[in-house]
Design a protein around this motif. Structure first.
Motif, PDB file in Angstrom:
ATOM      1  N   GLY A  11     -17.829  -4.321   7.552  1.00  0.00           N
ATOM      2  CA  GLY A  11     -17.046  -5.228   6.880  1.00  0.00           C
ATOM      3  C   GLY A  11     -16.801  -4.779   5.337  1.00  0.00           C
ATOM      4  N   THR A  12     -17.909  -4.544   4.797  1.00  0.00           N
ATOM      5  CA  THR A  12     -17.785  -4.145   3.345  1.00  0.00           C
ATOM      6  C   THR A  12     -17.188  -2.890   3.130  1.00  0.00           C
ATOM      7  N   VAL A  13     -17.440  -1.798   3.987  1.00  0.00           N
ATOM      8  CA  VAL A  13     -16.733  -0.632   3.936  1.00  0.00           C
ATOM      9  C   VAL A  13     -15.275  -0.805   3.916  1.00  0.00           C
ATOM     10  N   VAL A  14     -14.726  -1.515   4.907  1.00  0.00           N
ATOM     11  CA  VAL A  14     -13.439  -1.779   5.167  1.00  0.00           C
ATOM     12  C   VAL A  14     -12.683  -2.646   3.922  1.00  0.00           C
ATOM     13  N   ARG A  15     -13.354  -3.446   3.537  1.00  0.00           N
ATOM     14  CA  ARG A  15     -12.562  -4.549   2.588  1.00  0.00           C
ATOM     15  C   ARG A  15     -12.572  -3.773   1.330  1.00  0.00           C
ATOM     16  N   TYR A  16     -13.842  -2.965   1.051  1.00  0.00           N
ATOM     17  CA  TYR A  16     -13.572  -2.472  -0.240  1.00  0.00           C
ATOM     18  C   TYR A  16     -12.586  -1.121  -0.368  1.00  0.00           C
ATOM     19  N   ALA A  17     -12.533  -0.327   1.054  1.00  0.00           N
ATOM     20  CA  ALA A  17     -11.368   0.573   1.367  1.00  0.00           C
ATOM     21  C   ALA A  17     -10.271   0.231   1.051  1.00  0.00           C
ATOM     22  N   ILE A  18      -9.878  -0.907   1.542  1.00  0.00           N
ATOM     23  CA  ILE A  18      -8.507  -1.503   1.443  1.00  0.00           C
ATOM     24  C   ILE A  18      -7.785  -1.572  -0.086  1.00  0.00           C
ATOM     25  N   GLY A  19      -8.762  -2.064  -0.915  1.00  0.00           N
ATOM     26  CA  GLY A  19      -8.524  -2.210  -1.989  1.00  0.00           C
ATOM     27  C   GLY A  19      -7.670  -1.034  -2.882  1.00  0.00           C
ATOM     28  N   SER A  20      -8.066   0.530  -2.225  1.00  0.00           N
ATOM     29  CA  SER A  20      -7.408   1.748  -2.524  1.00  0.00           C
ATOM     30  C   SER A  20      -6.256   2.034  -1.871  1.00  0.00           C
ATOM     31  N   VAL A  21      -5.586   1.041  -1.162  1.00  0.00           N
ATOM     32  CA  VAL A  21      -4.168   1.134  -0.860  1.00  0.00           C
ATOM     33  C   VAL A  21      -3.403   0.966  -1.983  1.00  0.00           C
ATOM     34  N   GLY A  22      -3.792  -0.160  -2.884  1.00  0.00           N
ATOM     35  CA  GLY A  22      -3.090  -0.401  -4.015  1.00  0.00           C
ATOM     36  C   GLY A  22      -3.465   0.581  -5.226  1.00  0.00           C
ATOM     37  N   THR A  23      -4.884   0.700  -5.495  1.00  0.00           N
ATOM     38  CA  THR A  23      -5.007   1.588  -6.637  1.00  0.00           C
ATOM     39  C   THR A  23      -4.627   2.971  -6.279  1.00  0.00           C
ATOM     40  N   GLY A  24      -4.605   3.605  -5.102  1.00  0.00           N
ATOM     41  CA  GLY A  24      -3.866   4.883  -4.896  1.00  0.00           C
ATOM     42  C   GLY A  24      -2.530   4.871  -5.178  1.00  0.00           C
ATOM     43  N   GLY A  25      -1.614   3.744  -4.548  1.00  0.00           N
ATOM     44  CA  GLY A  25      -0.108   3.608  -5.147  1.00  0.00           C
ATOM     45  C   GLY A  25      -0.208   3.339  -6.523  1.00  0.00           C
ATOM     46  N   PHE A  26      -0.721   2.792  -7.198  1.00  0.00           N
ATOM     47  CA  PHE A  26      -0.317   2.457  -8.817  1.00  0.00           C
ATOM     48  C   PHE A  26      -0.922   3.703  -9.481  1.00  0.00           C
ATOM     49  N   GLY A  27      -1.920   4.449  -8.886  1.00  0.00           N
ATOM     50  CA  GLY A  27      -2.223   5.648  -9.637  1.00  0.00           C
ATOM     51  C   GLY A  27      -1.404   6.644  -9.433  1.00  0.00           C
ATOM     52  N   THR A  28      -0.703   6.817  -8.160  1.00  0.00           N
ATOM     53  CA  THR A  28       0.394   7.738  -8.092  1.00  0.00           C
ATOM     54  C   THR A  28       1.726   7.847  -8.613  1.00  0.00           C
ATOM     55  N   LEU A  29       2.313   6.251  -8.383  1.00  0.00           N
ATOM     56  CA  LEU A  29       3.491   6.050  -8.614  1.00  0.00           C
ATOM     57  C   LEU A  29       4.019   6.338 -10.229  1.00  0.00           C
ATOM     58  N   PRO A  30       3.270   5.965 -11.174  1.00  0.00           N
ATOM     59  CA  PRO A  30       3.833   6.161 -12.584  1.00  0.00           C
ATOM     60  C   PRO A  30       3.682   7.667 -12.988  1.00  0.00           C
ATOM     61  N   GLY A  31       2.785   8.385 -12.357  1.00  0.00           N
ATOM     62  CA  GLY A  31       2.888   9.862 -12.862  1.00  0.00           C
ATOM     63  C   GLY A  31       3.852  10.465 -12.078  1.00  0.00           C
ATOM     64  N   LEU A  32       4.220   9.917 -10.942  1.00  0.00           N
ATOM     65  CA  LEU A  32       5.326  10.668 -10.039  1.00  0.00           C
ATOM     66  C   LEU A  32       6.738  10.341 -10.493  1.00  0.00           C
ATOM     67  N   VAL A  33       6.945   9.114 -10.609  1.00  0.00           N
ATOM     68  CA  VAL A  33       8.248   8.626 -10.684  1.00  0.00           C
ATOM     69  C   VAL A  33       8.740   8.126 -12.104  1.00  0.00           C
ATOM     70  N   LEU A  34       7.778   7.795 -12.910  1.00  0.00           N
ATOM     71  CA  LEU A  34       8.190   7.214 -13.982  1.00  0.00           C
ATOM     72  C   LEU A  34       8.714   8.038 -15.067  1.00  0.00           C
ATOM     73  N   LEU A  35       8.143   9.462 -15.252  1.00  0.00           N
ATOM     74  CA  LEU A  35       8.983  10.166 -16.440  1.00  0.00           C
ATOM     75  C   LEU A  35      10.207  10.643 -15.585  1.00  0.00           C
ATOM     76  N   ILE A  36      10.393  11.039 -14.425  1.00  0.00           N
ATOM     77  CA  ILE A  36      11.532  11.494 -14.065  1.00  0.00           C
ATOM     78  C   ILE A  36      12.722  10.407 -13.909  1.00  0.00           C
ATOM     79  N   TYR A  37      11.988   9.136 -13.823  1.00  0.00           N
ATOM     80  CA  TYR A  37      12.911   8.026 -13.757  1.00  0.00           C
ATOM     81  C   TYR A  37      13.667   8.136 -15.142  1.00  0.00           C
ATOM     82  N   MET A  38      12.810   7.981 -16.197  1.00  0.00           N
ATOM     83  CA  MET A  38      13.214   7.911 -17.575  1.00  0.00           C
ATOM     84  C   MET A  38      14.248   9.043 -17.607  1.00  0.00           C
ATOM     85  N   THR A  39      13.960  10.407 -17.694  1.00  0.00           N
ATOM     86  CA  THR A  39      14.779  11.506 -17.889  1.00  0.00           C
ATOM     87  C   THR A  39      15.694  11.806 -16.997  1.00  0.00           C
ATOM     88  N   ASN A  40      15.794  11.352 -15.675  1.00  0.00           N
ATOM     89  CA  ASN A  40      16.958  11.957 -14.860  1.00  0.00           C
ATOM     90  C   ASN A  40      17.633  10.622 -14.223  1.00  0.00           C
TER      91      ASN A  40
END
Length: 479
Positions: A11-40
């Motif tokens: 249970g500890t492993v599962v609940r802790y790992a689920i947090g990375s659904v959000g950290t992975g998403g927010f860690g990825t999206l700004p670097g991937l889309v924010l710059l190109i959103y502003m420039t393009n």
């Protein structure tokens, strides 16, 4: 701090790992889309876009050590860090959506300022979750290999999240525009969907402390000298100084932090370049390129864990670093031979990326345990606060370097619906920032990694020492 659990439950492993659904998403999206959103989409010059992105991340460097210290104080007083995590879970979706609600037709500087303010608030909310979240492994489990198991599960979920958000975000924008909506609406819908997922994942992960410890286990307060319950309240400046004092006082932590920051800089560069490589080099969408980068990470993360058990985490990390650097460097050939062959080295880099994520995060709680054995418990949040500041700074300045390269090499910004042919110099700039510069940074990180001194025997000794020492009375400093 709360004593580590003796066994690592599912249970500890599962609940802790689920947090990375959000950290992975927010860690990825700004670097991937924010710059190109502003420039393009918004028509913002790359230099202005990079500056807005970087300023928000500099704020993270300032605020994260303070959040870490306050999180330590919360743990000492209440036995949990979850209050900060819940605040982040609630605030991040609101501010992330705000970032992508820029009205069409705003002047260039006004658009950049809007994105800056929205993203600054979103990054602050994210830090409220991320800093205590990273501190938890040192408290949830005490074994050298169990920490690797906990982090490996998190990294598998992280890789899935990066793949889903990295490919899915651009697909959502494309579906909205294909259905007759504007790019502005497409990015807004993307932000809304992502924000909802962030909230659910973070709220689930915020229950991990209760899941792991139950409610009957007593809490050992942090020493009074480290923001324990009896300590006088101090201002943000003191928290900040204590954070950087922790860096200076722990040589293993300092070596690992420097290594991770340099590697985050390289990864930030490549993330910022993915959309540009897909659009300008391949003439295709981001999804396939992201699949080739992240899918291998799903397969090999358990292999990095097995290798670390056999040869040690620090040696496995060295191998992952070299593999990533060689794969990235080979992509410089795109200047002369553009084509789909790039998917092979990108896949190799993805396999190494799994090790670059899982191994340092498994080594971080080792440095916390080593420090606790020598200086007393109570600084896990401080360590994680500085760590998160360093990571976000590295990722941010990776995007900054990418934007500078684009500006210097003549990249032409566009607004939604407009298309241009980029000059050859800009194409070369995109490739160099995606290959040679990240490779050089990765090779450079080996110098700091060579100074990391901890081995399995050191961690086992530290764990045994902490476990064998009696708990100090409330508010009493540890010897």
């Amino acid at each position: 701090m709360a004593p580590p659990t003796s066994a690592l439950g599912r249970g500890t492993v599962v609940r802790y790992a689920i947090g990375s659904v959000g950290t992975g998403g927010f860690g990825t999206l700004p670097g991937l889309v924010l710059l190109i959103y502003m420039t393009n989409t918004l028509g913002v010059n790359p230099a202005f876009a990079g500056a807005a992105f970087t300023v928000s991340k500099i704020w993270d460097v300032i605020i994260d050590p303070w959040i870490g210290a306050r999180s330590d104080r919360s743990l000492a007083r209440t036995g949990a860090r979850r209050t900060f995590m819940v605040l982040g879970a609630i605030g991040l979706p609101v501010f992330f959506v705000l970032t992508f609600t820029v009205p069409p037709g705003l002047p260039e500087l006004a658009s950049a300022a809007w994105v800056l303010i929205g993203f600054l608030l979103a990054a602050t909310a994210f830090s409220f979750f991320q800093v205590p979240y990273i501190a938890l492994p040192a408290e949830l489990v005490d074994g050298y290999d169990d920490r690797t198991r906990l982090i490996s599960a998190r990294v598998i979920v992280l890789a899935l999240a990066i793949l889903a958000f990295g490919g899915g975000a651009t697909e959502i924008v494309g579906l909205v525009t294909a259905s007759g909506g504007t790019e502005y609406l497409g990015y807004l819908v993307m932000a809304g969907v992502a924000g909802l997922i962030f909230a659910v994942a973070f709220l689930i992960a915020s229950t991990v402390e209760r899941s792991a410890r139950g409610t009957s286990e007593p809490v050992v307060p942090a020493p009074a000298s480290v923001d324990g319950p009896a300590a006088p309240k101090v201002g943000p400046g003191m928290h900040y100084r204590r954070g950087w004092s922790a860096v200076r006082s722990s040589a293993p932590y300092r070596a690992l932090l420097v290594t991770f920051v340099i590697q985050a800089l390289a990864i930030g560069l490549m993330l910022a370049g993915v959309a540009y490589v897909a659009a300008e080099i391949l003439g295709a969408g981001v999804l396939v390129l992201f699949l080739s980068l992240i899918a291998p990470a799903l397969l090999v993360t358990p292999l990095w864990a097995a290798l670390s058990r056999r040869i040690g985490k620090e040696r496995a990390l060295r191998i992952a670093t070299v593999v990533f650097a060689v794969a990235a460097l080979s992509l410089i050939l795109l200047i002369w031979f553009p084509g789909p062959w790039l998917y092979a080295p990108v896949a190799l880099a993805g396999a190494a990326y799994a090790g670059l994520q899982s191994l340092p995060l498994a080594m971080l709680p080792d440095t916390v345990a080593h420090d606790a054995a020598r200086n007393g418990p109570g600084r896990a949040g401080t360590f994680s606060g500085v760590w998160t500041a360093g990571e976000t700074a590295g990722l941010a300045f990776g995007g900054t370097i990418a934007s500078i390269v684009l500006a210097v090499t003549g990249f032409i910004p566009t607004v939604a619906g407009q298309s241009v042919t980029q000059p050859e110099s800009a194409i070369v700039g995109i490739i160099v920032s995606f290959s040679a510069i990240p490779a050089a940074l990765m090779f450079g990180s080996l110098l700091s990694l060579a100074r990391y001194p901890l081995r399995r025997s050191d961690i086992d000794e530290s764990t045994h020492r902490v476990a064998s020492e009696p708990a100090p009375p409330n508010g009493a400093p540890t010897a």
